[in-house]
Design a protein around this motif. Structure first.
Motif, PDB file in Angstrom:
ATOM      1  N   SER A   1     -37.045 -54.015  28.736  1.00  0.00           N
ATOM      2  CA  SER A   1     -38.415 -54.107  29.717  1.00  0.00           C
ATOM      3  C   SER A   1     -39.433 -52.913  29.467  1.00  0.00           C
ATOM      4  CB  SER A   1     -38.090 -54.598  31.071  1.00  0.00           C
ATOM      5  OG  SER A   1     -37.388 -53.461  31.647  1.00  0.00           O
ATOM      6  N   CYS A   2     -38.678 -51.899  29.215  1.00  0.00           N
ATOM      7  CA  CYS A   2     -39.486 -50.638  29.114  1.00  0.00           C
ATOM      8  C   CYS A   2     -40.266 -50.779  27.825  1.00  0.00           C
ATOM      9  CB  CYS A   2     -38.671 -49.372  29.067  1.00  0.00           C
ATOM     10  SG  CYS A   2     -37.495 -49.103  27.445  1.00  0.00           S
ATOM     11  N   MET A   3     -40.074 -51.554  26.892  1.00  0.00           N
ATOM     12  CA  MET A   3     -40.945 -51.512  25.672  1.00  0.00           C
ATOM     13  C   MET A   3     -41.885 -52.675  25.917  1.00  0.00           C
ATOM     14  SD  MET A   3     -39.948 -49.252  23.986  1.00  0.00           S
ATOM     15  CE  MET A   3     -40.634 -49.611  22.481  1.00  0.00           C
ATOM     16  N   MET A   4     -41.917 -53.528  26.785  1.00  0.00           N
ATOM     17  CA  MET A   4     -42.820 -54.859  26.770  1.00  0.00           C
ATOM     18  C   MET A   4     -43.653 -54.789  28.212  1.00  0.00           C
ATOM     19  SD  MET A   4     -41.209 -58.510  27.599  1.00  0.00           S
ATOM     20  CE  MET A   4     -42.172 -59.844  27.450  1.00  0.00           C
ATOM     21  N   LEU A   5     -44.924 -54.997  27.770  1.00  0.00           N
ATOM     22  CA  LEU A   5     -45.834 -55.004  28.683  1.00  0.00           C
ATOM     23  C   LEU A   5     -45.815 -56.199  29.507  1.00  0.00           C
ATOM     24  CD1 LEU A   5     -49.375 -54.371  26.382  1.00  0.00           C
ATOM     25  CD2 LEU A   5     -47.824 -52.834  27.928  1.00  0.00           C
ATOM     26  N   ALA A   6     -45.873 -56.091  30.959  1.00  0.00           N
ATOM     27  CA  ALA A   6     -45.684 -56.938  31.933  1.00  0.00           C
ATOM     28  C   ALA A   6     -46.635 -58.237  31.744  1.00  0.00           C
ATOM     29  CB  ALA A   6     -46.074 -56.574  33.213  1.00  0.00           C
ATOM     30  N   VAL A   7     -47.774 -57.999  31.074  1.00  0.00           N
ATOM     31  CA  VAL A   7     -48.722 -59.284  30.621  1.00  0.00           C
ATOM     32  C   VAL A   7     -48.093 -60.312  29.704  1.00  0.00           C
ATOM     33  CG1 VAL A   7     -50.754 -58.171  31.708  1.00  0.00           C
ATOM     34  CG2 VAL A   7     -50.107 -58.001  29.236  1.00  0.00           C
ATOM     35  N   GLU A   8     -47.191 -59.461  28.831  1.00  0.00           N
ATOM     36  CA  GLU A   8     -46.621 -60.453  27.912  1.00  0.00           C
ATOM     37  C   GLU A   8     -45.403 -61.460  28.519  1.00  0.00           C
ATOM     38  OE1 GLU A   8     -46.301 -58.121  23.657  1.00  0.00           O
ATOM     39  OE2 GLU A   8     -45.264 -56.723  25.566  1.00  0.00           O
ATOM     40  N   ALA A   9     -45.054 -60.939  29.418  1.00  0.00           N
ATOM     41  CA  ALA A   9     -44.013 -62.012  30.149  1.00  0.00           C
ATOM     42  C   ALA A   9     -44.646 -63.047  31.158  1.00  0.00           C
ATOM     43  CB  ALA A   9     -43.337 -61.189  31.332  1.00  0.00           C
ATOM     44  N   VAL A  10     -45.906 -63.238  31.221  1.00  0.00           N
ATOM     45  CA  VAL A  10     -46.801 -64.377  31.900  1.00  0.00           C
ATOM     46  C   VAL A  10     -46.361 -65.797  31.204  1.00  0.00           C
ATOM     47  CG1 VAL A  10     -48.988 -65.293  32.482  1.00  0.00           C
ATOM     48  CG2 VAL A  10     -48.656 -62.907  32.839  1.00  0.00           C
ATOM     49  N   GLY A  11     -45.973 -66.730  31.612  1.00  0.00           N
ATOM     50  CA  GLY A  11     -45.653 -67.810  31.150  1.00  0.00           C
ATOM     51  C   GLY A  11     -44.330 -68.055  30.644  1.00  0.00           C
ATOM     52  N   HIS A  12     -43.542 -66.952  30.844  1.00  0.00           N
ATOM     53  CA  HIS A  12     -42.079 -66.760  30.337  1.00  0.00           C
ATOM     54  C   HIS A  12     -41.131 -66.716  31.562  1.00  0.00           C
ATOM     55  CE1 HIS A  12     -43.155 -66.703  26.095  1.00  0.00           C
ATOM     56  NE2 HIS A  12     -44.055 -65.545  26.511  1.00  0.00           N
ATOM     57  N   GLU A  13     -39.836 -67.030  31.577  1.00  0.00           N
ATOM     58  CA  GLU A  13     -38.965 -66.945  32.732  1.00  0.00           C
ATOM     59  C   GLU A  13     -38.103 -65.474  32.428  1.00  0.00           C
ATOM     60  OE1 GLU A  13     -37.008 -66.975  36.160  1.00  0.00           O
ATOM     61  OE2 GLU A  13     -38.487 -68.444  35.415  1.00  0.00           O
ATOM     62  N   VAL A  14     -38.498 -64.681  33.320  1.00  0.00           N
ATOM     63  CA  VAL A  14     -37.490 -63.314  33.590  1.00  0.00           C
ATOM     64  C   VAL A  14     -36.448 -63.476  34.271  1.00  0.00           C
ATOM     65  CG1 VAL A  14     -37.833 -60.912  33.960  1.00  0.00           C
ATOM     66  CG2 VAL A  14     -39.866 -62.162  32.984  1.00  0.00           C
ATOM     67  N   THR A  15     -35.400 -62.914  33.915  1.00  0.00           N
ATOM     68  CA  THR A  15     -34.423 -62.804  34.629  1.00  0.00           C
ATOM     69  C   THR A  15     -33.587 -61.501  34.612  1.00  0.00           C
ATOM     70  OG1 THR A  15     -33.593 -65.124  33.912  1.00  0.00           O
ATOM     71  CG2 THR A  15     -31.633 -63.707  35.007  1.00  0.00           C
ATOM     72  N   THR A  16     -33.551 -61.005  36.087  1.00  0.00           N
ATOM     73  CA  THR A  16     -33.137 -59.499  36.088  1.00  0.00           C
ATOM     74  C   THR A  16     -31.595 -59.763  36.698  1.00  0.00           C
ATOM     75  OG1 THR A  16     -33.670 -59.549  38.400  1.00  0.00           O
ATOM     76  CG2 THR A  16     -35.492 -58.819  36.745  1.00  0.00           C
ATOM     77  N   ILE A  17     -30.872 -58.686  36.744  1.00  0.00           N
ATOM     78  CA  ILE A  17     -29.537 -58.542  37.242  1.00  0.00           C
ATOM     79  C   ILE A  17     -29.769 -59.054  38.581  1.00  0.00           C
ATOM     80  CG2 ILE A  17     -29.725 -56.294  38.160  1.00  0.00           C
ATOM     81  CD1 ILE A  17     -26.746 -57.991  36.296  1.00  0.00           C
ATOM     82  N   GLU A  18     -30.594 -59.130  39.428  1.00  0.00           N
ATOM     83  CA  GLU A  18     -30.444 -59.675  40.541  1.00  0.00           C
ATOM     84  C   GLU A  18     -30.628 -61.317  40.691  1.00  0.00           C
ATOM     85  OE1 GLU A  18     -32.854 -55.807  41.097  1.00  0.00           O
ATOM     86  OE2 GLU A  18     -32.897 -57.422  39.731  1.00  0.00           O
ATOM     87  N   GLY A  19     -30.966 -61.802  39.366  1.00  0.00           N
ATOM     88  CA  GLY A  19     -30.986 -63.265  39.562  1.00  0.00           C
ATOM     89  C   GLY A  19     -29.882 -63.754  38.619  1.00  0.00           C
ATOM     90  N   LEU A  20     -28.961 -62.922  37.917  1.00  0.00           N
ATOM     91  CA  LEU A  20     -27.974 -63.363  37.083  1.00  0.00           C
ATOM     92  C   LEU A  20     -27.123 -64.302  37.778  1.00  0.00           C
ATOM     93  CD1 LEU A  20     -26.820 -63.434  34.113  1.00  0.00           C
ATOM     94  CD2 LEU A  20     -25.615 -61.328  34.812  1.00  0.00           C
ATOM     95  N   ASN A  21     -26.565 -65.349  37.395  1.00  0.00           N
ATOM     96  CA  ASN A  21     -25.698 -66.057  37.724  1.00  0.00           C
ATOM     97  C   ASN A  21     -24.427 -66.297  36.812  1.00  0.00           C
ATOM     98  OD1 ASN A  21     -24.217 -67.863  39.518  1.00  0.00           O
ATOM     99  ND2 ASN A  21     -25.503 -69.656  39.147  1.00  0.00           N
ATOM    100  N   ASP A  22     -23.627 -65.411  36.499  1.00  0.00           N
ATOM    101  CA  ASP A  22     -22.440 -65.309  35.678  1.00  0.00           C
ATOM    102  C   ASP A  22     -21.193 -65.052  36.182  1.00  0.00           C
ATOM    103  OD1 ASP A  22     -20.877 -65.542  33.326  1.00  0.00           O
ATOM    104  OD2 ASP A  22     -22.531 -65.105  32.190  1.00  0.00           O
ATOM    105  N   PRO A  23     -20.766 -65.893  37.264  1.00  0.00           N
ATOM    106  CA  PRO A  23     -19.765 -65.173  38.083  1.00  0.00           C
ATOM    107  C   PRO A  23     -18.492 -64.639  37.046  1.00  0.00           C
ATOM    108  CG  PRO A  23     -19.928 -67.197  38.779  1.00  0.00           C
ATOM    109  CD  PRO A  23     -21.198 -66.974  37.839  1.00  0.00           C
ATOM    110  N   GLU A  24     -18.369 -65.370  36.141  1.00  0.00           N
ATOM    111  CA  GLU A  24     -17.101 -65.271  35.213  1.00  0.00           C
ATOM    112  C   GLU A  24     -17.390 -63.839  34.418  1.00  0.00           C
ATOM    113  OE1 GLU A  24     -14.700 -66.884  31.370  1.00  0.00           O
ATOM    114  OE2 GLU A  24     -16.538 -67.699  31.793  1.00  0.00           O
ATOM    115  N   LEU A  25     -18.548 -63.583  34.121  1.00  0.00           N
ATOM    116  CA  LEU A  25     -18.689 -62.280  33.412  1.00  0.00           C
ATOM    117  C   LEU A  25     -18.604 -61.109  34.253  1.00  0.00           C
ATOM    118  CD1 LEU A  25     -19.271 -60.869  30.688  1.00  0.00           C
ATOM    119  CD2 LEU A  25     -21.750 -61.556  31.196  1.00  0.00           C
ATOM    120  N   GLN A  26     -19.506 -61.511  35.666  1.00  0.00           N
ATOM    121  CA  GLN A  26     -19.707 -60.306  36.369  1.00  0.00           C
ATOM    122  C   GLN A  26     -18.421 -59.984  36.949  1.00  0.00           C
ATOM    123  OE1 GLN A  26     -22.572 -62.782  38.387  1.00  0.00           O
ATOM    124  NE2 GLN A  26     -23.916 -60.994  38.286  1.00  0.00           N
ATOM    125  N   LYS A  27     -17.320 -61.015  37.105  1.00  0.00           N
ATOM    126  CA  LYS A  27     -15.868 -60.566  37.696  1.00  0.00           C
ATOM    127  C   LYS A  27     -15.116 -59.999  36.596  1.00  0.00           C
ATOM    128  CE  LYS A  27     -11.723 -62.899  39.518  1.00  0.00           C
ATOM    129  NZ  LYS A  27     -11.044 -61.699  39.241  1.00  0.00           N
TER     130      LYS A  27
END
Length: 156
Positions: free
Chosen positions: A65-91
């Motif tokens: 995300s440091c190499m991407m302009l925020a405007v390039e994310a318009v129209g796309h789905e951004v998932t951050t660690i706060e939204g990751l839902n992968d309990p198997e991997l996180q565990k």
């Protein structure tokens, strides 16, 4: 193609929610996530694309995300660690000690999730290749690799 200049109000889809945010065309996605949306899981490490601490998912593909302009994310789905839902991997990261100081962990988790989504049963070489795009300054690579390898899913 939309031209942006000055201060712009855009809608970003982050972790499944639409978020209105004012930004400048030169604002990186990393800075907007951290400073405007309060999502500090993506870390500002090197800010030149080398370390991977800022990794997020863009339409389920890992990006720095440091190499991407925020405007390039318009129209796309951004998932951050706060939204990751992968309990198997996180565990697995917890069980195998896939973190030390924790600074790089969110980037590794998101990159590993993208890897396992694309290649449910990756061989060791593929795991090594994908993980090489992130850096752990504490050298916790063995625990990270073991955590990811433990989550191999059947099929390919």
């Amino acid at each position: 193609m939309k031209i942006y200049s000055g201060l712009n109000e855009v809608t970003l889809s982050v972790n499944g929610k639409k978020r209105r945010v004012a930004l400048r065309p030169a604002d990186t996605l990393l800075r907007v996530l951290r400073e405007r949306l309060g999502m500090t899981g993506a870390k500002a490490g090197c800010e030149n694309g080398d370390c991977g601490a800022c990794t997020v998912l863009l339409d389920d593909i890992s990006v720095k995300s440091c190499m991407m302009l925020a405007v390039e994310a318009v129209g796309h789905e951004v998932t951050t660690i706060e939204g990751l839902n992968d309990p198997e991997l996180q565990k697995a990261f917890a069980d195998y000690g896939g973190f030390q100081c924790g600074f790089c962990t969110s980037g590794f988790l998101l990159n590993a999730h993208a890897l396992l989504s694309k290649y449910p049963n990756p061989d060791d070489e593929t795991v090594e290749e994908w993980l090489s795009s992130n850096i752990c300054r504490c050298t916790g690579y063995e625990g990270i690799r073991d955590a990811v390898s433990s989550c191999r899913r059947s099929g390919d």
